[in-house]
Enzyme design. Structure first.
Site, short mmCIF file in Angstrom:
data_model
loop_
_atom_site.label_atom_id
_atom_site.label_comp_id
_atom_site.label_asym_id
_atom_site.label_seq_id
_atom_site.Cartn_x
_atom_site.Cartn_y
_atom_site.Cartn_z
N GLU A 5 10.99 -26.56 11.31
CA GLU A 5 9.57 -26.21 11.15
C GLU A 5 9.32 -25.63 9.76
O GLU A 5 8.29 -25.90 9.14
CB GLU A 5 9.15 -25.19 12.23
CG GLU A 5 7.64 -24.93 12.30
CD GLU A 5 7.14 -23.82 11.38
OE1 GLU A 5 5.93 -23.70 11.20
OE2 GLU A 5 7.97 -23.06 10.84
N ASP A 24 10.70 -14.94 13.81
CA ASP A 24 10.34 -16.29 13.34
C ASP A 24 11.59 -17.15 13.24
O ASP A 24 12.22 -17.20 12.20
CB ASP A 24 9.62 -16.19 11.99
CG ASP A 24 9.04 -17.51 11.52
OD1 ASP A 24 8.94 -18.45 12.33
OD2 ASP A 24 8.69 -17.59 10.33
N HIS A 45 10.75 -23.01 17.27
CA HIS A 45 11.58 -23.74 16.30
C HIS A 45 12.87 -22.98 16.04
O HIS A 45 12.88 -21.77 15.86
CB HIS A 45 10.82 -24.07 15.01
CG HIS A 45 10.40 -22.89 14.19
ND1 HIS A 45 11.24 -22.27 13.30
CD2 HIS A 45 9.22 -22.24 14.12
CE1 HIS A 45 10.58 -21.29 12.71
NE2 HIS A 45 9.36 -21.23 13.18
#
Lengths: 452, 452
Positions: free
Chosen positions: B320, B286, B274
């Site tokens: 996300e 992340d 994402h």
């Protein structure tokens, strides 16, 4: 609860699920109330780096002795061993002189351990680049009067970085004498690392007998690339000044802490790491981590109230980095006293996430340990295929001892190895703890089951 | 060489050793000439964090579009999707008032994503500590008018830290509405991390319909311990001021790059991560890592001259973190167009050393992939036992798509997760590259062998 555990342990053999349960207690204890991370902090931050013969090495001996006494180990003692005493002295200078594009520039450098120094006069000479020792042998007398620049790299395609290290480290350990035999004045090596950066990596060299001992330094990989680029374009002189030297040997110690076995006290299981480190950084991964994990592995027996059947020893070996005197002396004394080491474990590959154990021993010994693999897979420790033990336990091999090495992830090790960057902060607490618990669990199985 | 490879690939089925050889090329290419690390550097350093709806998210869309075009993918396009647009606004204040031992003190805090703000007036109220939602339900009306402090911890004994995260994260996602239904004014949560430090971790909450929406902040674990200690000793008021708010939805995009299949173009294999991240740090692990690994996995086919049999898609899903709009829209459009996704891979567990793949699908599908395990063990990728795929690919599940998640080491993930510390520098190059190559190798096998 403690009584129940003791009772269970008195039964002749325990089932898989009983072992499984105890191993979970071992991991849980380390992950919730473990001491290994805080102990490593003290070793790294309060004592710091600790090359053999240094005052800090003596402090580390005393610290670990006191630590193991504080845990109530049955016996804690020092085993004397004479160790080399090499000192770096004043900061190294490695300076390229009058390059066309960059002028005169400094390189990030560290003298190699055991190297002689240049002294205050330094060495100024033309540099000749080689990819390795083979090329020096081809060049022969063409290197005479020059500084040989070994620019061999670690092979990035080897997944286990220790394999790539093994292929590249020979320029560090043997490059000086190989160049000196043809009359080279000094050597510069590309740091043995897979990382592209500005940090030089030290490490030991060995001079061959009867060959002139010449100074040797490592430069960072960025500097190695720059130097190599300049050498493609022009001839270049480099000035090297180092003040390192070898002093007389010093009395030091292996530090040993023991829990006496209740059933088979004459069967010894040793677990350890090496207490000395290089004289830069804090020796956190190499090998403060292994030492603190070994002490934790034995502490776990006390904390969980497990009375070992066999004698367990946590051993802090001295002088792995530039001599291996501690490991050799430990094995010599063991033989002299007719001690029976059934197994010896070492953690000397950094405090990273443990992925397996390597072994060196008979097929029968190894097969027995491989059968325990299922106990470890819940903890992501799965690789029991690799060969080898560890440098310090190696000298026990002729006594029939099974050697076992903790095998953590190798991907980040050579970023920090032998550098100022090997400090407490680059060790992850959980990864360190998982390694300690894995060693504790292996000790537990060796203790309970013995080795046929 | 390229011709030879193409020829080999035209054969109907390849032997184990032929696949083995190609997979080695995939890993070698990534470890020697990989682009993934440098691409991640650009995403993190030049663009930075990129919450849905932000200008930086738009920049990331354009960057990845250009990047995939530069690699000569057959088609690169944007798939429109409306996304939420939450903004943090001015720095949060979380301040304990007039404690006996520490006086008035500030805590390191981040508003939770999707949270309403307090506005400039702030909220001042007495704090009541709970261990979790169950305790709130027991307390009921006793929390009315108060700030509820959720101090639940991640269980350190769970080896896979995502399991421990799953157990603790409910206080973040649902804690606000659960407290609000009894009249609480705001909530403070202990950051969902297994690390003891000063860094607060954000992350999304979901308000339940018809319940008053109250402000929610996370404080660092050190601050949570301090607050808890004070609350053991006295009653305490805390002042919270946050300026976050939800703005109208914004048009954004999933970014899709495709290599058209030569034999079965209608069978699609998607790989992605994402593209959005939280609005602190750089979204490195992340999930910048996963996005750049996905692009690398497809780039490898171009670099090695492998003509895919099936259609390969690298997909950068948007949103996300606080909505999953991108993943849902991608699946909706796939269904609408009657596309057949045989498999979808996601990397959204950080750029750490890959240890395995998890799967969600039929037993038949999973068994087929598990048979490929031997191709991966030389690269230390061994764990094919876990269930699950990934958040963004989840919506494809009802279409019969096999979902596959890359499973790297989980030990360090929650140090950085949703924090200012999730920056490029904490990603290791080799670990990132090994993950990209593992995804490339899995794509290769899916492409060559298909799924029955």
């Amino acid at each position: 609860m403690k009584n129940l555990i003791t009772l269970l342990l008195l039964l002749p053999t325990l089932s898989f699920s009983q072992h499984e349960e105890m191993i979970k207690k071992i991991y849980d204890e380390t992950l919730t109330d473990g001491h290994v991370y805080e102990n490593l902090r003290v070793l790294c931050k309060d004592i710091g780096n600790r090359l053999s013969g240094s005052p800090e090495a003596a402090a580390a001996v005393e610290y670990t002795r006191q630590l193991m006494e504080s845990y109530g180990f049955d016996t804690v003692y020092l085993q004397p061993v004479m160790v080399p005493h090499w000192v770096r002295g004043k900061k190294e200078v490695v300076r390229a002189i009058n390059s066309e594009k960059h002028g005169t520039f400094e390189m990030n450098a560290l003298a190699l351990g055991n190297s002689v120094g240049t002294g205050s006069d330094g060495i100024l000479a033309e540099v000749i680049e080689v990819s390795g020792i083979d090329e020096v042998n081809e060049l022969g007398k063409k290197v005479e009067g020059k500084i040989v620049f070994y620019n061999g790299e670690m092979d990035p395609t080897i997944i286990n970085t220790f394999g790539a290290y093994g292929g590249a480290v020979i320029q560090r350990s043997s490059g000086a004498s190989e160049a000196a035999k043809f009359g080279a004045k000094a050597i510069i090596i590309r740091s043995v690392t897979n990382r592209q950066d500005d940090i030089p990596h030290t490490g030991s060299l060995r001079y061959k007998p009867l060959i002139n001992q010449i100074p040797a330094v490592a430069i960072s990989t960025n500097d190695a690339d720059k130097l190599s680029q300049v050498l493609k374009e022009q001839k270049l002189k480099v000035y090297i000044e180092t003040h390192c030297k070898q002093l007389p040997d010093v009395l030091s110690y292996n530090v040993i802490g023991e829990l006496r076995g209740s059933e088979f006290p004459d069967e010894i299981i040793a677990v350890g790491g090496h207490l000395d480190s290089w004289d830069v950084g804090e020796g956190a991964h190499d090998d403060g981590a292994g030492c603190m994990q070994a002490i934790e592995a034995v502490r776990l027996f006390k904390a969980l109230g497990i009375t070992p059947k066999r004698t367990l020893r946590a051993v802090m070996w001295m002088n792995e980095e530039n001599g291996l005197r501690g490991g050799r002396e430990y094995a010599r004394v063991a033989k002299e006293k007719n001690e029976k080491h059934i197994a010896a474990l070492e953690s000397d590959s950094g405090g990273f996430q443990p992925l397996g154990f390597s072994m060196s021993g008979t097929d029968e010994q190894k097969d027995q340990v491989k059968k325990w693999r299922d106990y470890f897979t819940p903890y992501r420790v799965w690789d029991f295929t690799q060969n080898g033990g560890g440098a310090d336990i190696g000298p026990l091999s002729p006594q029939g001892t099974l050697l076992i090495g903790l095998r953590p992830s190798t991907q980040r090790y050579f970023i920090y190895h032998h550098t100022p960057a090997d400090v407490f902060e680059v060790v992850d607490q959980r990864e360190l703890e998982l390694g300690a618990a894995s060693m504790g669990a292996m000790m537990y199985l060796l203790d309970q089951e013995g080795l046929k």
